[in-house]
Enzyme design. Structure first.
Site, PDB file in Angstrom:
ATOM      1  N   CYS A  86       1.227  -1.036   0.059  1.00  0.00           N
ATOM      2  CA  CYS A  86       0.285   0.200  -0.025  1.00  0.00           C
ATOM      3  C   CYS A  86       0.676   1.205  -0.063  1.00  0.00           C
ATOM      4  O   CYS A  86       1.502   0.712   0.776  1.00  0.00           O
ATOM      5  CB  CYS A  86      -1.055  -0.216   1.429  1.00  0.00           C
ATOM      6  SG  CYS A  86      -1.489  -1.679   2.084  1.00  0.00           S
ATOM      7  N   GLU A 148      -7.852   8.878   1.284  1.00  0.00           N
ATOM      8  CA  GLU A 148      -6.995   8.360   0.758  1.00  0.00           C
ATOM      9  C   GLU A 148      -8.393   8.329  -1.117  1.00  0.00           C
ATOM     10  O   GLU A 148      -9.163   8.216  -0.447  1.00  0.00           O
ATOM     11  CB  GLU A 148      -6.072   7.392   0.908  1.00  0.00           C
ATOM     12  CG  GLU A 148      -5.224   7.278   1.415  1.00  0.00           C
ATOM     13  CD  GLU A 148      -4.044   6.072   0.915  1.00  0.00           C
ATOM     14  OE1 GLU A 148      -3.218   6.348   1.825  1.00  0.00           O
ATOM     15  OE2 GLU A 148      -4.757   5.140   1.337  1.00  0.00           O
TER      16      GLU A 148
END
EC number: 5.3.3.2
Length: 227
Positions: A86, A148
Protein backbone atom coordinates in the site's frame (compact mmCIF):
# COMPACT_ATOMS: atom_id res chain seq x y z
CA UNK A 1 0.87 23.71 7.39
CA UNK A 2 1.38 22.60 11.01
CA UNK A 3 4.86 21.95 12.38
CA UNK A 4 5.31 18.48 13.88
CA UNK A 5 8.39 17.24 15.74
CA UNK A 6 9.70 14.09 14.01
CA UNK A 7 12.94 13.70 16.00
CA UNK A 8 11.67 10.58 17.79
CA UNK A 9 10.67 8.83 14.55
CA UNK A 10 12.71 6.44 12.39
CA UNK A 11 15.13 8.47 10.25
CA UNK A 12 14.61 6.43 7.07
CA UNK A 13 10.83 6.77 7.36
CA UNK A 14 11.13 10.51 8.11
CA UNK A 15 13.10 10.99 4.86
CA UNK A 16 10.16 9.50 2.96
CA UNK A 17 7.86 12.17 4.44
CA UNK A 18 9.42 14.65 1.98
CA UNK A 19 8.07 12.74 -1.03
CA UNK A 20 5.49 14.68 -3.03
CA UNK A 21 2.08 13.02 -3.18
CA UNK A 22 -0.67 13.87 -5.69
CA UNK A 23 -3.44 16.04 -4.25
CA UNK A 24 -6.89 15.32 -5.69
CA UNK A 25 -10.51 16.36 -5.30
CA UNK A 26 -13.24 13.90 -4.34
CA UNK A 27 -13.59 12.83 -7.98
CA UNK A 28 -9.87 11.98 -8.25
CA UNK A 29 -8.99 15.03 -10.36
CA UNK A 30 -5.45 16.26 -9.71
CA UNK A 31 -5.45 19.65 -7.99
CA UNK A 32 -1.82 19.91 -6.85
CA UNK A 33 0.95 18.25 -4.89
CA UNK A 34 1.90 18.14 -1.21
CA UNK A 35 4.46 16.34 0.93
CA UNK A 36 3.68 12.89 2.28
CA UNK A 37 4.08 14.43 5.73
CA UNK A 38 1.40 17.07 5.22
CA UNK A 39 -0.93 14.59 3.49
CA UNK A 40 -0.87 12.33 6.56
CA UNK A 41 -1.36 14.87 9.35
CA UNK A 42 -4.84 14.60 10.87
CA UNK A 43 -4.95 18.39 11.19
CA UNK A 44 -4.80 18.69 7.38
CA UNK A 45 -7.03 15.67 6.74
CA UNK A 46 -9.76 17.31 8.85
CA UNK A 47 -9.57 20.29 6.48
CA UNK A 48 -10.22 17.98 3.52
CA UNK A 49 -6.71 17.27 2.21
CA UNK A 50 -7.03 14.17 0.00
CA UNK A 51 -4.37 12.30 -1.98
CA UNK A 52 -4.09 9.47 -4.51
CA UNK A 53 -2.95 6.03 -3.32
CA UNK A 54 -3.01 2.36 -4.28
CA UNK A 55 -3.37 -1.07 -2.66
CA UNK A 56 -1.87 -4.17 -4.29
CA UNK A 57 -3.27 -7.66 -3.74
CA UNK A 58 -0.79 -10.22 -5.07
CA UNK A 59 -1.87 -13.86 -5.40
CA UNK A 60 0.51 -16.71 -6.21
CA UNK A 61 -0.34 -19.57 -8.56
CA UNK A 62 -1.85 -21.49 -5.62
CA UNK A 63 -4.31 -18.58 -5.26
CA UNK A 64 -2.82 -17.61 -1.89
CA UNK A 65 -2.71 -13.91 -1.01
CA UNK A 66 0.57 -12.30 0.03
CA UNK A 67 0.18 -10.31 3.25
CA UNK A 68 2.72 -8.12 4.99
CA UNK A 69 3.07 -6.91 8.54
CA UNK A 70 4.19 -3.29 8.54
CA UNK A 71 7.44 -2.65 10.40
CA UNK A 72 7.42 -1.04 13.83
CA UNK A 73 9.39 1.83 12.23
CA UNK A 74 6.41 2.88 10.08
CA UNK A 75 4.91 6.23 11.06
CA UNK A 76 1.32 5.25 10.27
CA UNK A 77 -0.16 1.92 11.40
CA UNK A 78 3.13 0.36 12.63
CA UNK A 79 3.05 -3.39 13.26
CA UNK A 80 -0.29 -3.81 11.49
CA UNK A 81 -1.01 -6.67 9.10
CA UNK A 82 -2.22 -5.58 5.68
CA UNK A 83 -2.44 -6.52 2.01
CA UNK A 84 0.62 -7.03 -0.19
CA UNK A 85 1.61 -3.39 -0.66
CA UNK A 86 0.00 0.00 0.00
CA UNK A 87 1.55 3.31 -1.00
CA UNK A 88 1.21 6.44 -3.14
CA UNK A 89 2.09 7.50 -6.67
CA UNK A 90 4.39 10.51 -6.63
CA UNK A 91 3.85 13.84 -8.30
CA UNK A 92 6.26 13.23 -11.18
CA UNK A 93 5.57 12.80 -14.92
CA UNK A 94 5.89 8.99 -14.95
CA UNK A 95 3.51 8.43 -12.03
CA UNK A 96 1.05 11.20 -12.98
CA UNK A 97 0.22 9.39 -16.26
CA UNK A 98 -3.54 8.82 -16.00
CA UNK A 99 -4.18 6.85 -19.19
CA UNK A 100 -5.21 3.34 -18.05
CA UNK A 101 -3.91 4.27 -14.57
CA UNK A 102 -0.39 3.74 -15.90
CA UNK A 103 1.19 6.16 -13.41
CA UNK A 104 -0.37 4.35 -10.45
CA UNK A 105 0.71 0.96 -11.84
CA UNK A 106 4.28 2.25 -12.27
CA UNK A 107 4.20 3.44 -8.65
CA UNK A 108 3.03 -0.01 -7.55
CA UNK A 109 5.92 -1.65 -9.40
CA UNK A 110 8.35 0.77 -7.70
CA UNK A 111 6.99 0.11 -4.20
CA UNK A 112 6.77 -3.69 -4.64
CA UNK A 113 10.53 -3.50 -5.26
CA UNK A 114 11.22 -1.04 -2.42
CA UNK A 115 9.18 -2.85 0.24
CA UNK A 116 9.24 -6.51 -0.75
CA UNK A 117 12.34 -6.63 -2.96
CA UNK A 118 10.35 -8.00 -5.92
CA UNK A 119 12.51 -7.46 -9.05
CA UNK A 120 11.02 -4.83 -11.38
CA UNK A 121 10.96 -7.26 -14.30
CA UNK A 122 8.75 -9.67 -12.34
CA UNK A 123 5.95 -7.11 -11.93
CA UNK A 124 5.79 -4.99 -15.11
CA UNK A 125 2.92 -2.45 -15.11
CA UNK A 126 1.06 -4.41 -17.79
CA UNK A 127 0.75 -7.36 -15.36
CA UNK A 128 -0.71 -5.16 -12.61
CA UNK A 129 -4.49 -5.12 -13.06
CA UNK A 130 -6.48 -2.03 -12.07
CA UNK A 131 -9.94 -2.98 -10.77
CA UNK A 132 -11.58 0.03 -9.11
CA UNK A 133 -11.14 2.83 -6.54
CA UNK A 134 -12.20 3.33 -2.93
CA UNK A 135 -12.27 6.56 -0.90
CA UNK A 136 -11.68 6.24 2.83
CA UNK A 137 -10.40 8.14 5.85
CA UNK A 138 -8.79 6.71 9.02
CA UNK A 139 -6.72 7.93 11.97
CA UNK A 140 -3.53 6.09 12.96
CA UNK A 141 -3.05 8.04 16.19
CA UNK A 142 -3.64 11.57 17.47
CA UNK A 143 -1.26 13.09 14.90
CA UNK A 144 -1.16 10.88 11.80
CA UNK A 145 -3.82 9.38 9.55
CA UNK A 146 -4.94 8.54 6.01
CA UNK A 147 -7.38 10.20 3.61
CA UNK A 148 -7.05 8.62 0.19
CA UNK A 149 -8.65 7.56 -3.02
CA UNK A 150 -7.13 4.11 -3.27
CA UNK A 151 -6.63 2.34 -6.61
CA UNK A 152 -7.20 -1.39 -6.15
CA UNK A 153 -4.57 -3.38 -8.07
CA UNK A 154 -4.40 -7.16 -8.47
CA UNK A 155 -1.42 -9.28 -9.51
CA UNK A 156 -1.40 -13.06 -10.06
CA UNK A 157 2.15 -14.34 -10.14
CA UNK A 158 4.85 -16.21 -8.26
CA UNK A 159 7.48 -13.64 -7.31
CA UNK A 160 10.91 -13.44 -5.67
CA UNK A 161 10.81 -11.80 -2.24
CA UNK A 162 13.58 -9.97 -0.38
CA UNK A 163 11.78 -7.61 2.05
CA UNK A 164 13.28 -4.43 3.48
CA UNK A 165 13.12 -4.80 7.30
CA UNK A 166 12.64 -1.04 7.66
CA UNK A 167 9.36 -1.45 5.77
CA UNK A 168 8.21 -4.96 6.64
CA UNK A 169 8.29 -6.88 9.92
CA UNK A 170 7.00 -10.17 8.47
CA UNK A 171 5.09 -11.58 5.51
CA UNK A 172 3.06 -14.67 4.69
CA UNK A 173 0.90 -16.21 1.98
CA UNK A 174 -2.59 -17.07 3.20
CA UNK A 175 -5.54 -19.10 1.94
CA UNK A 176 -9.08 -17.75 2.31
CA UNK A 177 -9.56 -19.80 5.48
CA UNK A 178 -6.27 -18.60 6.95
CA UNK A 179 -7.22 -14.99 6.25
CA UNK A 180 -10.59 -15.50 7.95
CA UNK A 181 -8.71 -16.76 11.04
CA UNK A 182 -6.41 -13.73 10.92
CA UNK A 183 -9.43 -11.40 10.69
CA UNK A 184 -10.95 -13.12 13.75
CA UNK A 185 -7.70 -12.50 15.66
CA UNK A 186 -7.86 -8.84 14.64
CA UNK A 187 -11.48 -8.58 15.79
CA UNK A 188 -10.51 -9.98 19.21
CA UNK A 189 -7.55 -7.59 19.53
CA UNK A 190 -4.91 -10.32 19.31
CA UNK A 191 -3.31 -8.66 16.28
CA UNK A 192 -3.78 -5.34 14.45
CA UNK A 193 -4.76 -4.83 10.81
CA UNK A 194 -4.83 -1.62 8.77
CA UNK A 195 -8.21 0.09 8.39
CA UNK A 196 -8.18 -0.04 4.59
CA UNK A 197 -7.45 -3.79 4.62
CA UNK A 198 -10.27 -4.30 7.12
CA UNK A 199 -12.67 -2.36 4.86
CA UNK A 200 -11.66 -4.20 1.67
CA UNK A 201 -11.72 -7.63 3.36
CA UNK A 202 -15.23 -6.93 4.66
CA UNK A 203 -16.59 -5.79 1.29
CA UNK A 204 -14.85 -6.89 -1.90
CA UNK A 205 -11.89 -9.17 -1.25
CA UNK A 206 -13.54 -12.58 -0.99
CA UNK A 207 -15.70 -11.92 -4.08
CA UNK A 208 -12.55 -11.13 -6.06
CA UNK A 209 -10.79 -14.14 -4.62
CA UNK A 210 -13.62 -16.47 -5.66
CA UNK A 211 -13.38 -15.16 -9.23
CA UNK A 212 -9.67 -14.73 -9.94
CA UNK A 213 -10.17 -16.17 -13.44
CA UNK A 214 -13.11 -13.84 -14.12
CA UNK A 215 -12.05 -10.49 -12.67
CA UNK A 216 -13.36 -8.48 -15.63
CA UNK A 217 -16.83 -8.41 -14.04
CA UNK A 218 -15.39 -6.35 -11.16
CA UNK A 219 -13.54 -3.79 -13.27
CA UNK A 220 -15.14 -0.38 -12.70
CA UNK A 221 -13.05 2.66 -13.57
CA UNK A 222 -16.00 5.07 -13.37
CA UNK A 223 -17.26 4.64 -9.82
CA UNK A 224 -15.37 5.58 -6.65
CA UNK A 225 -16.66 3.56 -3.71
CA UNK A 226 -17.07 5.80 -0.65
CA UNK A 227 -16.25 3.75 2.45
Amino acid sequence: MPEINTNHLDKQQVQLLAEMCILIDENDNKIGAETKKNCHLNENIEKGLLHRAFSVFLFNTENKLLLQQRSDAKITFPGCFTNTCCSHPLSNPAELEESDALGVRRAAQRRLKAELGIPLEEVPPEEINYLTRIHYKAQSDGIWGEHEIDYILLVRKNVTLNPDPNEIKSYCYVSKEELKELLKKAASGEIKITPWFKIIAATFLFKWWDNLNHLNQFVDHEKIYRM
